[in-house]
Design an enzyme around this catalytic site. Structure first.
Site, PDB file in Angstrom:
ATOM      1  N   ASP A   1      27.095 -11.239 -82.460  1.00  0.00           N
ATOM      2  CA  ASP A   1      25.960 -11.466 -81.559  1.00  0.00           C
ATOM      3  C   ASP A   1      26.447 -10.271 -80.410  1.00  0.00           C
ATOM      4  O   ASP A   1      27.200 -10.490 -79.040  1.00  0.00           O
ATOM      5  CB  ASP A   1      27.433 -12.707 -81.070  1.00  0.00           C
ATOM      6  CG  ASP A   1      26.187 -13.895 -79.680  1.00  0.00           C
ATOM      7  OD1 ASP A   1      25.348 -13.470 -79.054  1.00  0.00           O
ATOM      8  OD2 ASP A   1      27.271 -14.650 -79.510  1.00  0.00           O
TER       9      ASP A   1
ATOM     10  N   LYS B   1      21.935 -21.020 -87.640  1.00  0.00           N
ATOM     11  CA  LYS B   1      22.883 -21.269 -86.658  1.00  0.00           C
ATOM     12  C   LYS B   1      24.369 -21.627 -86.734  1.00  0.00           C
ATOM     13  O   LYS B   1      24.290 -22.665 -87.630  1.00  0.00           O
ATOM     14  CB  LYS B   1      21.744 -21.991 -85.653  1.00  0.00           C
ATOM     15  CG  LYS B   1      21.180 -21.011 -85.390  1.00  0.00           C
ATOM     16  CD  LYS B   1      21.798 -19.412 -84.420  1.00  0.00           C
ATOM     17  CE  LYS B   1      20.735 -19.588 -83.050  1.00  0.00           C
ATOM     18  NZ  LYS B   1      20.784 -18.579 -82.099  1.00  0.00           N
TER      19      LYS B   1
ATOM     20  N   TYR C   1      22.015  -2.216 -89.008  1.00  0.00           N
ATOM     21  CA  TYR C   1      21.375  -3.351 -90.186  1.00  0.00           C
ATOM     22  C   TYR C   1      20.275  -3.471 -90.524  1.00  0.00           C
ATOM     23  O   TYR C   1      19.999  -3.882 -91.771  1.00  0.00           O
ATOM     24  CB  TYR C   1      22.283  -4.790 -90.277  1.00  0.00           C
ATOM     25  CG  TYR C   1      21.185  -5.678 -88.531  1.00  0.00           C
ATOM     26  CD1 TYR C   1      20.327  -5.216 -88.570  1.00  0.00           C
ATOM     27  CD2 TYR C   1      22.461  -5.556 -87.659  1.00  0.00           C
ATOM     28  CE1 TYR C   1      20.065  -5.520 -86.887  1.00  0.00           C
ATOM     29  CE2 TYR C   1      21.850  -5.779 -86.251  1.00  0.00           C
ATOM     30  CZ  TYR C   1      20.950  -5.904 -85.457  1.00  0.00           C
ATOM     31  OH  TYR C   1      20.452  -6.283 -84.893  1.00  0.00           O
TER      32      TYR C   1
ATOM     33  N   CYS D   1      27.414 -28.107 -44.454  1.00  0.00           N
ATOM     34  CA  CYS D   1      27.499 -28.996 -44.949  1.00  0.00           C
ATOM     35  C   CYS D   1      28.873 -27.403 -45.405  1.00  0.00           C
ATOM     36  O   CYS D   1      28.580 -26.743 -45.555  1.00  0.00           O
ATOM     37  CB  CYS D   1      26.834 -29.383 -46.433  1.00  0.00           C
ATOM     38  SG  CYS D   1      28.196 -29.487 -47.869  1.00  0.00           S
TER      39      CYS D   1
ATOM     40  N   GLU E   1      24.673 -11.496 -94.120  1.00  0.00           N
ATOM     41  CA  GLU E   1      25.380 -10.655 -93.185  1.00  0.00           C
ATOM     42  C   GLU E   1      25.425 -11.644 -92.016  1.00  0.00           C
ATOM     43  O   GLU E   1      24.811 -12.759 -91.606  1.00  0.00           O
ATOM     44  CB  GLU E   1      24.109  -9.751 -92.845  1.00  0.00           C
ATOM     45  CG  GLU E   1      23.852  -8.922 -93.658  1.00  0.00           C
ATOM     46  CD  GLU E   1      23.107  -7.633 -93.431  1.00  0.00           C
ATOM     47  OE1 GLU E   1      22.103  -8.106 -91.929  1.00  0.00           O
ATOM     48  OE2 GLU E   1      22.775  -6.810 -94.267  1.00  0.00           O
TER      49      GLU E   1
ATOM     50  N   LYS F   1      25.544 -12.836 -88.493  1.00  0.00           N
ATOM     51  CA  LYS F   1      24.787 -12.761 -87.162  1.00  0.00           C
ATOM     52  C   LYS F   1      25.521 -12.236 -85.797  1.00  0.00           C
ATOM     53  O   LYS F   1      25.872 -12.917 -85.258  1.00  0.00           O
ATOM     54  CB  LYS F   1      23.782 -14.315 -87.055  1.00  0.00           C
ATOM     55  CG  LYS F   1      22.886 -13.490 -86.455  1.00  0.00           C
ATOM     56  CD  LYS F   1      21.804 -14.659 -85.484  1.00  0.00           C
ATOM     57  CE  LYS F   1      20.819 -13.785 -84.860  1.00  0.00           C
ATOM     58  NZ  LYS F   1      20.839 -14.482 -83.532  1.00  0.00           N
TER      59      LYS F   1
ATOM     60  N   CYS G   1      26.411 -36.818 -49.176  1.00  0.00           N
ATOM     61  CA  CYS G   1      27.225 -35.725 -50.243  1.00  0.00           C
ATOM     62  C   CYS G   1      27.907 -35.777 -49.852  1.00  0.00           C
ATOM     63  O   CYS G   1      29.176 -36.351 -48.979  1.00  0.00           O
ATOM     64  CB  CYS G   1      26.821 -34.914 -49.274  1.00  0.00           C
ATOM     65  SG  CYS G   1      27.307 -32.888 -49.773  1.00  0.00           S
TER      66      CYS G   1
ATOM     67  N   CYS H   1      22.286 -31.223 -51.303  1.00  0.00           N
ATOM     68  CA  CYS H   1      23.209 -31.237 -49.837  1.00  0.00           C
ATOM     69  C   CYS H   1      22.152 -31.216 -48.660  1.00  0.00           C
ATOM     70  O   CYS H   1      21.323 -29.828 -49.057  1.00  0.00           O
ATOM     71  CB  CYS H   1      24.445 -31.390 -49.647  1.00  0.00           C
ATOM     72  SG  CYS H   1      24.831 -31.615 -47.813  1.00  0.00           S
TER      73      CYS H   1
ATOM     74  N   CYS I   1      29.964 -34.005 -46.810  1.00  0.00           N
ATOM     75  CA  CYS I   1      29.619 -33.834 -45.859  1.00  0.00           C
ATOM     76  C   CYS I   1      29.700 -35.005 -45.352  1.00  0.00           C
ATOM     77  O   CYS I   1      28.478 -35.412 -44.131  1.00  0.00           O
ATOM     78  CB  CYS I   1      29.158 -32.552 -44.775  1.00  0.00           C
ATOM     79  SG  CYS I   1      27.418 -32.748 -45.651  1.00  0.00           S
TER      80      CYS I   1
HETATM   81  S1  IVH Z   1      17.576  -8.317 -89.095  1.00  0.00           S
HETATM   82  C1  IVH Z   1      13.726  -8.229 -88.858  1.00  0.00           C
HETATM   83  N1  IVH Z   1      20.619  -8.971 -88.697  1.00  0.00           N
HETATM   84  O1  IVH Z   1      19.926 -11.546 -84.228  1.00  0.00           O
HETATM   85  C2  IVH Z   1      15.067  -8.222 -89.117  1.00  0.00           C
HETATM   86  N2  IVH Z   1      19.628  -8.796 -87.208  1.00  0.00           N
HETATM   87  O2  IVH Z   1      17.295 -12.839 -83.589  1.00  0.00           O
HETATM   88  C3  IVH Z   1      15.446  -8.458 -87.382  1.00  0.00           C
HETATM   89  N3  IVH Z   1      21.479 -10.212 -85.481  1.00  0.00           N
HETATM   90  O3  IVH Z   1      16.721  -9.499 -83.008  1.00  0.00           O
HETATM   91  C4  IVH Z   1      16.842  -8.208 -87.332  1.00  0.00           C
HETATM   92  N4  IVH Z   1      22.946  -9.721 -86.289  1.00  0.00           N
HETATM   93  O4  IVH Z   1      19.674  -8.652 -82.561  1.00  0.00           O
HETATM   94  C5  IVH Z   1      19.863  -8.895 -88.181  1.00  0.00           C
HETATM   95  N5  IVH Z   1      22.723  -8.954 -89.540  1.00  0.00           N
HETATM   96  C6  IVH Z   1      21.950  -8.905 -88.924  1.00  0.00           C
HETATM   97  C7  IVH Z   1      21.858  -9.336 -87.091  1.00  0.00           C
HETATM   98  C8  IVH Z   1      20.555  -9.133 -86.778  1.00  0.00           C
HETATM   99  C9  IVH Z   1      22.776 -10.053 -85.164  1.00  0.00           C
HETATM  100  C10 IVH Z   1      20.593 -10.099 -84.402  1.00  0.00           C
HETATM  101  C11 IVH Z   1      19.136  -9.248 -83.691  1.00  0.00           C
HETATM  102  C12 IVH Z   1      17.545  -9.151 -83.626  1.00  0.00           C
HETATM  103  C13 IVH Z   1      18.287 -11.114 -83.397  1.00  0.00           C
HETATM  104  C14 IVH Z   1      16.980 -11.955 -83.873  1.00  0.00           C
END
Ligand code: IVH
Length: 685
Positions: free
Chosen positions: A133, A331, A243, A448, A129, A131, A425, A443, A428
Site C-alpha cells: 500500500d 482486495k 515487482y 457561528c 504477491e 499488494k 445549528c 450552517c 449557534c
Molecule cells: S503489478 C501490470 N504487483 O497496485 C501490473 N502492483 O492497483 C501492475 N501494487 O499501480 C502492477 N503491490 O502501484 C503489482 N505486488 C504488486 C503490487 C502492485 C502494489 C500497486 C501498484 C499498482 C496498483 C494497481
C-alpha cells in the site's frame, strides 16, 4: 595537479594526485554500494555502522576535493541535494497499468475460469504477491546505472523524482553484475512505501513541530516522495520493492518468478512474501492467510496480487484498456466490527458543513479503540436508515475515520426513530440549510462559533479584504481571547488590545490596525467574496458586485432577479438568498457599515476586451508575472483564469517546472503558450 587530502583514519596528510583519487573513489563507491546492498536489501551486513560511516566520510572528503571525479552511482547522493523548483513530467515508454479488483472468492474463481478458457488450457500457474500500500514508481537504468525515476502519474506520464528516489537506501544506484548480465536499457516498476515504525516516528515529529500528522503510511510515503527538497525525502526512510518490468532491452526470461529472481540478482529489493500456486484454491488460501497476517507485518498492505506466471501466457492474454488480463488484485475486507450507536451528534466543521457523527459503545477496530464514527451526511443516513440505539457494523477503510456501514435491523429497538440533521445549528442555533445538488447541510451564520476562525481567516485573506499581517495564529489568538467573535469585531480592535497579545510588537499592532482601516474602502467584490456566501467565489462576487453596486441592493435581490444575471444560476442564487435570510448575518452587515466600511462600487470585471470569453490557466515558474498579477491582466482584458485544466480552458501559460497540467493540456489539445508569447498577446510594452 596535486591536492592534499587528509585521511582521517590514518591521521596524517598524504598528497593524492587525480589518478590516485579516482582509483580510491571507484574503490570506495563500489565498497559502500556493496555494504549498502548487504545492509538494506539482504539484511546481512558485514561491517559495523561506524566502519561504514568512516568509509562514507572518506569518500565525501575526496569528492569535495575532486568534485569532477564524483561517480554517477556515488552513495553520497543518498543524503539529498539542493531543492528543485518543481518536478518535470516524464513519459513512461510503456503505460504503467493498474489492476482489476476481485472483491471476493467468487471473483477470483471467475478470473481463473476466464483465463483458462481464453488460453484453452486445463491448468495455469499463478504467483500471488502482497499488494503493497504505497505509490507505484518506475526506475530507469542505462548500462546498469540508475538514471531516472518517476511517479506513476496518470499511467502515461508521471513526475521526474530521480533526486528523491536516489535517497532510498535500498534502491541500487548501480546494478550488480556478478551473477547476471546487465541489459543496456532497463525499466522496472515497484512500490515505494513507509514502515509503521517510521510512520509513527514521523507523525510524532510532525506533531512536535506543530505540523499536521499524516493520515496513514501511504499518505506519508506520498508526501515524502513529492518533496522538492530531496534532503527531506532522505530523512524519511522510505522503502521500495520492485515487482514488474517496463521496457527492457536484450533480456528475456520465461516466467514472472524468473523475472523476480533477475531483480534479486541485479540487487533490487523484492518482497519475499509470495507464493507460487497451481490452482485458484491455493491462491485464495494464501490470500486469506495474508489477510489474517496483515496486522503482524511492519508495513501496510491492502490485498494480494495474483499474476499468471508464464510470460508467454501473459502475452497471449494481453491487456484491457488500462489493466492486464493476466493479473488481478484481491482486495482485503475493510476491518469491521459490530457495536451500538449511543447517540448521533451533528458536528459543525470550520466551513459550516454539518456531519452527523455516531457516538458508539467503544470497540476495537484494526488495532485502535473506536468510539465515534461518521455517518457522512443525511443521504447516507437515509440510505442506510441508521438510527440511535441501532446495533451497527462499523469499519475502518484505508485507515481513515471509521464509518458506519449498516444497521443490523433484527436488533433495532421497537421505539426507534429515523434521524434528521436539525434545522438549527448545534453550535449557534443559526439556520441550517442544504442547497440543491449538495450532499452536506451547512450552517448559514457567519458568526457561528464553530466556524468563526475559518470565516475570519477567509475574510482577511489576500483575495478578500486583504489585511496584511492578519494570519491564522492571530485569528486564533483573537478568537480564543474573546476579543473578536465576528468579522465586524475586527474593525473595533485597538492598537492597545493587539499590543497586549503575546508575541505582538507595538509596531506590528499599529500596522495591523492600519491594514484594517484601509480595508474600509475596499472594492465591493472583495467584501462579497469575504462574506463567504456558499457557492459565491471570486468571479461570481465580481459579477454580482457589478450588477448590484451595493450590499444593500444585493440583500434585497429576488431570486428571479438574481437568476436573470449572466453566469448566476439557481444554486448561486439560493446561496445568496439563504445568506441574507439569516438575521445574524444582516446584523453583522449593519455593524460593518456602522464601523465605516464603505466599499467601492467600481468593479474590474470586463466583459469586453481582447480576452473576452477566453479562459487561461497558469503553471510552472513565471518570470514577469506572479499568479495574482497574471490573473489581473487576464481579467482586465475580459478573460477568466482557473487553477485547473478543463475542456473549457483556452490557453495554458507554462513556465519552467510545469508538470501534470502541461501533460493534461497536451492531451486535451489546449494551446500552450510560453510566458513571452502570453505577454505579446497581452500587448504589454
Ligand atoms: S503489478 C501490470 N504487483 O497496485 C501490473 N502492483 O492497483 C501492475 N501494487 O499501480 C502492477 N503491490 O502501484 C503489482 N505486488 C504488486 C503490487 C502492485 C502494489 C500497486 C501498484 C499498482 C496498483 C494497481
Amino acid at each position: 595537479m596535486e591536492r592534499f587530502f587528509f585521511i582521517a583514519n590514518r591521521l596524517h596528510f598524504r598528497p593524492m594526485d587525480q589518478a590516485q583519487a579516482l582509483a580510491r573513489i571507484h574503490e570506495l563507491t563500489a565498497l559502500l554500494n556493496d555494504h549498502n546492498h548487504r545492509y538494506y536489501v539482504l539484511d546481512d551486513p558485514t561491517v559495523s555502522d561506524a566502519a561504514y560511516d568512516e568509509l562514507l566520510r572518506e569518500l565525501q572528503t575526496l569528492e569535495a576535493q575532486f568534485p569532477e571525479l564524483k561517480l554517477q552511482d556515488s552513495p553520497t547522493q543518498r543524503i539529498g541535494s539542493t531543492p528543485l523548483s518543481g518536478f518535470e513530467p516524464l513519459t513512461h515508454s510503456t503505460p504503467m497499468l493498474s489492476l482489476a479488483n476481485a472483491m471476493d472468492e467468487q471473483e477470483l474463481v471467475d478470473f481463473d475460469a476466464r483465463i483458462r478458457k481464453d488460453l484453452e488450457v486445463e491448468q495455469v500457474d499463478y504467483v500471488v504477491e502482497l499488494k503493497l500500500d504505497g505509490l507505484g514508481v518506475e526506475l530507469v537504468y542505462v548500462d546498469g546505472v540508475f538514471t531516472a525515476g518517476s511517479t506513476r502519474g496518470d499511467g502515461f506520464t508521471g513526475e521526474n523524482i530521480t533526486q528523491n528516489l536516489k535517497t532510498l537506501k535500498s534502491l541500487p544506484l548501480r546494478l550488480r553484475d556478478d551473477s547476471r548480465s546487465i541489459p543496456p536499457y532497463l525499466e522496472v516498476r515497484g512500490e515505494v512505501f513507509m514502515g509503521h515504525t517510521d510512520f509513527e516516528a514521523l507523525n510524532q515529529r510532525q506533531l512536535e513541530s506543530e505540523k499536521q500528522p499524516f493520515a496513514n503510511p501511504r499518505n506519508a510515503a506520498a508526501g515524502s516522495l513529492r518533496q522538492l527538497d530531496s534532503r527531506i525525502t532522505s530523512s524519511r526512510n522510505l522503502l521500495i520493492n520492485l515487482y514488474s518490468p517496463g521496457r527492457i532491452d536484450e533480456f528475456s526470461v520465461d516466467t514472472h518468478l524468473d523475472f523476480i529472481q533477475a531483480l534479486k540478482d541485479w540487487g533490487f529489493p523484492v518482497n519475499d512474501s509470495f507464493k507460487q500456486c497451481s490452482n485458484i484454491e491455493s491462491v485464495f488460501e494464501f490470500h486469506k492467510q495474508m489477510e489474517s497476517d496483515r496486522e503482524s507485518l511492519s508495513y501496510d498492505i491492502d490485498g494480494t496480487v495474483t499474476k499468471v506466471n508464464d510470460l508467454s501466457f501473459q502475452d497471449q492474454l494481453g491487456i484491457r484498456s488500462r489493466s492486464p488480463r493476466w493479473a488481478i488484485a484481491g482486495k482485503f475486507k475493510a476491518r469491521q466490527e459490530v457495536t451500538k450507536i449511543l447517540s448521533i451528534e451533528p458536528s459543525v466543521g470550520r466551513t459550516g458543513a454539518i456531519t452527523p457523527v455516531a457516538n458508539l459503545e467503544p470497540v476495537h477496530l484494526g488495532g485502535v479503540m473506536v468510539a465515534r464514527a461518521t455517518l457522512h451526511n443525511q443521504d447516507e443516513v437515509d440510505r442506510k436508515d441508521i438510527r440511535v440505539g441501532d446495533t451497527v457494523v462499523v469499519q475502518r477503510a484505508g485507515d481513515v475515520i471509521p464509518e458506519v456501514v449498516k444497521a443490523i435491523l433484527e436488533k433495532r429497538p421497537a421505539d426507534s426513530q429515523p434521524y434528521f440533521i436539525p434545522d438549527k445549528c448545534p453550535a449557534c442555533e443559526g439556520h441550517v440549510i442544504r442547497l440543491e445538488g449538495e450532499a452536506k447541510h451547512y450552517c448559514q451564520n457567519i458568526s457561528c462559533p464553530a466556524q468563526i476562525k475559518g470565516r475570519i481567516e477567509h475574510f482577511v485573506a489576500k483575495r478578500c479584504l486583504d489585511m496584511d499581517g492578519f494570519g491564522t495564529k492571530l485569528v486564533a489568538q483573537l478568537v480564543d481571547s474573546e476579543l473578536i467573535s465576528s468579522i465586524a469585531d475586527i474593525y473595533a480592535l485597538s492598537v492597545e488590545q493587539l499590543a497586549d497579545l503575546e508575541r505582538m510588537a507595538e509596531k506590528s499592532a499599529i500596522n495591523i490596525v492600519e491594514a484594517v482601516q484601509q480595508s474600509k474602502s475596499v472594492d465591493l467584490w472583495r467584501l462579497i467574496h469575504g462574506l463567504g456566501i456558499r457557492n459565491v467565489g471570486e468571479h461570481i462576487s465580481k459579477v454580482i458586485a457589478d450588477k448590484y453596486g451595493s450590499l444593500t441592493a444585493l440583500s434585497e435581490a429576488t431570486v428571479e432577479d438574481l437568476e436573470s444575471t449572466h453566469e448566476v444560476g439557481p444554486i448561486v442564487a439560493r446561496g445568496v438568498l439563504e445568506f441574507f435570510n439569516e438575521p445574524d448575518n444582516l446584523e453583522i452587515i449593519q455593524k460593518l457599515a456602522s464601523y465605516g466600511l464603505d466599499p467601492h462600487k467600481d468593479v474590474s470585471v470586463a466583459t469586453e476586451g481582447k480576452f473576452a470569453g477566453l479562459a487561461f490557466v497558469f503553471t510552472g515558474k513565471l518570470e514577469l508575472y506572479n499568479r495574482d498579477s497574471a490573473r489581473e491582466v487576464v481579467e482586465s482584458l475580459g478573460g477568466a483564469t482557473a487553477n485547473t485544466i478543463s475542456k473549457k480552458t483556452d490557453y495554458l501559460v507554462a513556465g519552467p517546472g510545469a508538470g501534470s497540467k502541461l501533460e493534461k493540456a497536451g492531451k486535451l489539445r489546449i494551446k500552450i503558450l510560453t510566458e513571452a508569447e502570453f505577454q505579446s498577446m497581452v500587448g504589454a510594452e
